[in-house]
Design a protein around this motif. Structure first.
Motif, mmCIF file in Angstrom:
data_model
loop_
_atom_site.group_PDB
_atom_site.id
_atom_site.type_symbol
_atom_site.label_atom_id
_atom_site.label_comp_id
_atom_site.label_asym_id
_atom_site.label_seq_id
_atom_site.Cartn_x
_atom_site.Cartn_y
_atom_site.Cartn_z
ATOM 1 N N LYS A 40 -26.903 -10.507 109.874
ATOM 2 C CA LYS A 40 -26.304 -9.749 110.969
ATOM 3 C C LYS A 40 -24.835 -10.156 111.102
ATOM 4 O O LYS A 40 -24.501 -11.323 110.987
ATOM 5 C CB LYS A 40 -27.040 -10.039 112.274
ATOM 6 N N LYS A 93 -28.011 -15.318 110.336
ATOM 7 C CA LYS A 93 -29.335 -14.889 109.907
ATOM 8 C C LYS A 93 -30.171 -14.665 111.167
ATOM 9 O O LYS A 93 -30.153 -15.472 112.081
ATOM 10 C CB LYS A 93 -29.964 -15.968 109.026
ATOM 11 N N VAL A 94 -30.887 -13.534 111.218
ATOM 12 C CA VAL A 94 -31.695 -13.186 112.383
ATOM 13 C C VAL A 94 -33.134 -12.943 111.939
ATOM 14 O O VAL A 94 -33.371 -12.265 110.938
ATOM 15 C CB VAL A 94 -31.145 -11.902 113.066
ATOM 16 N N GLU A 95 -34.066 -13.488 112.690
ATOM 17 C CA GLU A 95 -35.481 -13.261 112.408
ATOM 18 C C GLU A 95 -35.978 -12.119 113.281
ATOM 19 O O GLU A 95 -35.789 -12.131 114.493
ATOM 20 C CB GLU A 95 -36.280 -14.528 112.681
ATOM 21 N N ARG A 96 -36.589 -11.129 112.656
ATOM 22 C CA ARG A 96 -37.196 -10.014 113.381
ATOM 23 C C ARG A 96 -38.700 -10.229 113.403
ATOM 24 O O ARG A 96 -39.313 -10.469 112.366
ATOM 25 C CB ARG A 96 -36.889 -8.682 112.694
ATOM 26 N N SER A 97 -39.288 -10.130 114.562
ATOM 27 C CA SER A 97 -40.725 -10.336 114.669
ATOM 28 C C SER A 97 -41.477 -9.089 114.190
ATOM 29 O O SER A 97 -40.904 -8.003 114.096
ATOM 30 C CB SER A 97 -41.103 -10.662 116.112
ATOM 31 N N ARG A 150 -43.861 -5.908 114.330
ATOM 32 C CA ARG A 150 -43.968 -4.897 115.383
ATOM 33 C C ARG A 150 -44.740 -3.692 114.855
ATOM 34 O O ARG A 150 -44.930 -3.537 113.656
ATOM 35 C CB ARG A 150 -42.593 -4.486 115.884
ATOM 36 N N ALA A 199 -42.938 -9.169 109.981
ATOM 37 C CA ALA A 199 -41.771 -9.957 110.374
ATOM 38 C C ALA A 199 -40.856 -10.110 109.164
ATOM 39 O O ALA A 199 -41.322 -10.128 108.023
ATOM 40 C CB ALA A 199 -42.211 -11.322 110.877
ATOM 41 N N THR A 200 -39.566 -10.202 109.420
ATOM 42 C CA THR A 200 -38.612 -10.323 108.322
ATOM 43 C C THR A 200 -37.360 -11.063 108.800
ATOM 44 O O THR A 200 -37.150 -11.253 109.992
ATOM 45 C CB THR A 200 -38.231 -8.934 107.769
ATOM 46 N N VAL A 201 -36.558 -11.478 107.860
ATOM 47 C CA VAL A 201 -35.285 -12.142 108.151
ATOM 48 C C VAL A 201 -34.180 -11.262 107.575
ATOM 49 O O VAL A 201 -34.260 -10.833 106.424
ATOM 50 C CB VAL A 201 -35.233 -13.552 107.529
ATOM 51 N N VAL A 202 -33.147 -10.976 108.384
ATOM 52 C CA VAL A 202 -32.064 -10.096 107.956
ATOM 53 C C VAL A 202 -30.713 -10.707 108.301
ATOM 54 O O VAL A 202 -30.604 -11.500 109.239
ATOM 55 C CB VAL A 202 -32.172 -8.694 108.606
#
Length: 90
Positions: free
Chosen positions: A78, A52-56, A58, A73-76
């Motif tokens: 990977k 699981k990766v957190e995207r800040s 933007r 921000a979201t969690v996706v």
């Protein structure tokens, strides 16, 4: 490749019943989904692993209008391929 094709290949290579292979594959999918959801790194041997990766948040832009927009921000999920997998694909 479709899921049914994978099931057929697993039946052929393991001599397991189709019903058992389907149950095993479905259970495996659930385990991967639950693990990633909980934030665990889920390995798949030489293939690689899911995480699981957190995207800040933007700033982006609307390609039609060029207008700037704020992307939250979201969690996706990977998938990170392993070394052997990368080499096999080359």
């Amino acid at each position: 490749m479709k899921k049914e094709e994978i099931i057929a290949l697993l039946v052929e290579r393991t001599n397991m019943r189709k019903k058992d292979v389907k149950e095993l594959l479905n259970a495996f999918e659930e385990i991967v989904l639950e693990g990633v959801k909980e934030g665990k790194k889920v390995p798949l041997g030489a293939l690689g692993y899911f995480k699981k990766v957190e995207r800040s948040a933007r700033t982006g832009h609307n390609p039609k209008t060029g207008e700037k927009i704020q992307i939250p921000a979201t969690v996706v999920p990977k998938f990170v391929p392993g070394k052997k997998f990368k080499e096999a694909v080359k």
